[in-house]
Design an enzyme around this catalytic site. Structure first.
Site, PDB file in Angstrom:
ATOM      1  N   HIS A 132       0.943  -1.310   0.087  1.00 25.05           N
ATOM      2  CA  HIS A 132       0.168   0.147   0.112  1.00 25.05           C
ATOM      3  C   HIS A 132       0.897   1.412   0.072  1.00 25.05           C
ATOM      4  O   HIS A 132       0.786   2.432  -0.719  1.00 25.05           O
ATOM      5  CB  HIS A 132      -1.002   0.168   1.251  1.00 25.05           C
ATOM      6  N   GLU A 133       1.687   1.109   0.951  1.00 23.34           N
ATOM      7  CA  GLU A 133       2.622   2.474   1.091  1.00 23.34           C
ATOM      8  C   GLU A 133       3.631   2.761  -0.063  1.00 23.34           C
ATOM      9  O   GLU A 133       3.799   3.829  -0.617  1.00 23.34           O
ATOM     10  CB  GLU A 133       3.543   2.395   2.308  1.00 23.34           C
ATOM     11  N   HIS A 138       1.609   4.500  -2.743  1.00 24.70           N
ATOM     12  CA  HIS A 138       1.597   5.903  -2.600  1.00 24.70           C
ATOM     13  C   HIS A 138       2.899   6.458  -2.998  1.00 24.70           C
ATOM     14  O   HIS A 138       3.209   7.168  -3.505  1.00 24.70           O
ATOM     15  CB  HIS A 138       1.598   6.240  -1.229  1.00 24.70           C
ATOM     16  N   GLU A 177      -4.878   7.759  -2.713  1.00 24.40           N
ATOM     17  CA  GLU A 177      -5.423   6.496  -2.335  1.00 24.40           C
ATOM     18  C   GLU A 177      -5.350   5.347  -3.288  1.00 24.40           C
ATOM     19  O   GLU A 177      -5.386   4.298  -3.418  1.00 24.40           O
ATOM     20  CB  GLU A 177      -6.476   6.852  -1.452  1.00 24.40           C
TER      21      GLU A 177
HETATM   22 CO    CO Z   1      -3.164   5.359   1.897  1.00 23.14          CO
END
Ligand code: CO
Length: 504
Positions: free
Chosen positions: A267-268, A271, A298
């Site tokens: 997830h990170e 980003h 997101e």
């Molecule tokens: Co996020």
């Protein structure tokens, strides 16, 4: 001065603000990752000093004059140009930043700073009553903020716009309502399905050192460059960037659960790829060098985490590696069992631990509540009751206490109303973009199966990352997919995937 010189002056000032902002972000990163506890007071003084300095420099009337000068020149003739986009967004930010009276900003900061401790204590004791007065004050101040910003329709529009510029509450509510109906149906099908995955597979001992090595391998394969980043441990994982060449990610390890660090890192890293793909060198401090919105940000993390990271092709490549690294826990697990386990769906109280399907129901609930609170349709004293009855309607389970209910998230105590919808907007945009990427790259899944994640990264860079704020979220989505915000691709993706996993 000519308009061109005025624009150059704006660039110079934006760069200066970018440098202060990067320093602020570095202090914040250190706060979350390294800082000894006794440094808290000094650190708060340092960051609030820099925050005040950024505000002062930005609201300088000269900045307003420079923006006006460029606005009335030929430089913005083409509304699609980079200069026009920068000026459009600078004007937007400048107007917002100068509209709030100083007393209101100070009062808001003081109130939320105190509210954090009150909320943490109330959550610990399951006692909404002790948080109620603080929440009431925050809501009152938030309403004043909305009035100061100004809005059409309802006050929520003014707040949503802080995180998702250009989005309106009505259009978001419309898409969310369609989504809610279909998600509740999907959840019912999953509940009664013949194949129920064995979720306990991921709740076994997983060596932390190996979790870290595995997470770094996945991040590297995605294109996360450790020569311009680091992976560290933080209690509340996040991504931060300090200008060109330095984008950092954080995660947390649970020795008895694989998912937290693994999907958290993916997830990170999603980003981070966005931050790394922005054209910061050329546009440092300017809107075009910055991300389009929280929803678009997101969308990048969720696409990698769920659409890629929880997919069959991804695990066809990575499962044998995971098996060899976590022999004890995965040695005797089949591919299908593992794939089903990482896609296990079960309604639960806590948003941050929720699966892919129920996660969005958590967000829709918060969005509804916030909107009703701001419109005065829910009294603060009635928040727990309203929360609990809606929760039961959507999730089919009764909330046992406020810590598992309306007190679980930090956002309201920090005054972050209008923020929650960006999580689900991210999921929706992610599915729209991913469907388009699969159209543009017909063999994308075969590539992922071979461990080629860079083709997707390139597509994202080309279509999304490099543009920054050149296009607003909904326009960006239209440019890429030919359509504005739509819940359909997400439901198509989910219906297909979970029918297969759950065998109905
Ligand atoms: Co996020």
């Amino acid at each position: 001065m000519s308009a061109k010189e005025d624009y150059q002056e704006l660039e110079k000032r934006a760069r200066e603000l970018g440098l202060i902002g990067a320093s602020y972000a570095l202090l914040e990163w250190d706060h979350q990752v390294n800082m000894p506890p006794k440094s808290a007071e000094t650190r708060a003084e340092m960051t609030s000093y820099l925050a005040g300095m950024m505000h002062e420099k930005f609201v300088d009337p000269k900045v307003g004059e420079l923006i006006s000068s460029v606005e009335s020149s030929d430089l913005v003739k083409d509304p699609e140009s980079i200069i026009a986009a920068n000026i459009r967004e600078l004007r937007h930010q400048y107007d917002k930043e100068t509209k709030l009276p100083k007393e209101l900003v100070e009062e808001f900061e003081k109130t939320t700073a105190l509210a954090h401790g009150i909320w943490a204590e109330a959550r610990k004791n399951n006692d909404f009553k002790t948080f109620e007065p603080a929440l009431k004050k925050i809501v009152d101040l938030t309403k004043q903020k909305a009035e100061a910003y100004g809005y059409e329709g309802e006050p929520y529009n003014a707040l949503l716009d802080n995180y998702e510029p250009g989005a309106t509450t009505a259009e978001v509510a419309d898409v969310f309502e369609k989504l809610r109906v279909e998600l509740v149906e999907l959840l019912a099908k999953i509940k009664d399905a013949p194949n129920q995955p064995d979720g306990s597979i991921i709740e076994r001992p997983y060596d932390v050192k190996n979790q870290q090595i595995f997470g770094e391998l996945v991040a590297k394969t995605m294109g996360y460059d450790f020569d311009e980043g680091r992976l560290d441990i933080a209690t509340h994982p996040f991504t931060t960037a300090f200008g060109p060449g330095d984008t950092r990610i954080t995660t947390r390890y649970n020795p008895n659960r694989l998912n937290d660090a693994l999907f958290g890192t993916i997830h990170e890293a999603g980003h981070a790829l966005y931050e790394m793909g922005l054209k910061k060198k050329e546009n440092f401090g300017m809107p075009v060098g910055d991300s389009a919105s929280l929803g678009i940000h997101e969308s990048q993390s969720r696409m990698w985490e769920n659409m890629v990271g929880r997919s069959k092709p991804f695990w066809n490549y990575f499962f044998p590696i995971a098996q060899s690294m976590f022999r004890e826990s995965l040695g005797h697990v089949s591919f299908d069992e593992f794939y089903a386990a990482v896609n296990y769906v079960a309604p639960s109280y806590i948003r941050v631990e929720a699966d892919e399907v129920t996660y969005n129901l958590h967000i829709l609930l918060r969005f509804e509540m916030e909107r009703a609170i701001l419109n005065g349709d829910i009294k603060i004293a009635d928040v727990p009751g309203e929360w609990n009855s809606r929760f039961e309607k959507y999730f089919g389970i009764k909330v046992d206490n406020d810590a598992n209910g309306c007190l679980q998230d930090v956002h309201w105590s920090a005054g972050l109303m209008g923020y929650f919808p960006t999580y689900t907007l991210g999921n929706i945009y992610a599915a729209q973009f991913y469907a388009q990427a699969n159209k543009d790259i017909p063999d994308l899944e075969q590539r992922v199966e071979r461990g080629d994640l860079l083709t997707l990264r390139e597509w994202l860079r080309e279509n999304i990352h490099q543009h920054g704020q050149r296009y607003r979220a909904n326009d960006l989505c239209k440019r890429i997919t030919g359509e504005g915000l739509s819940h359909k691709p997400m439901m198509d993706y989910m219906n297909k995937k979970f029918a297969e996993v759950y065998g109905y």
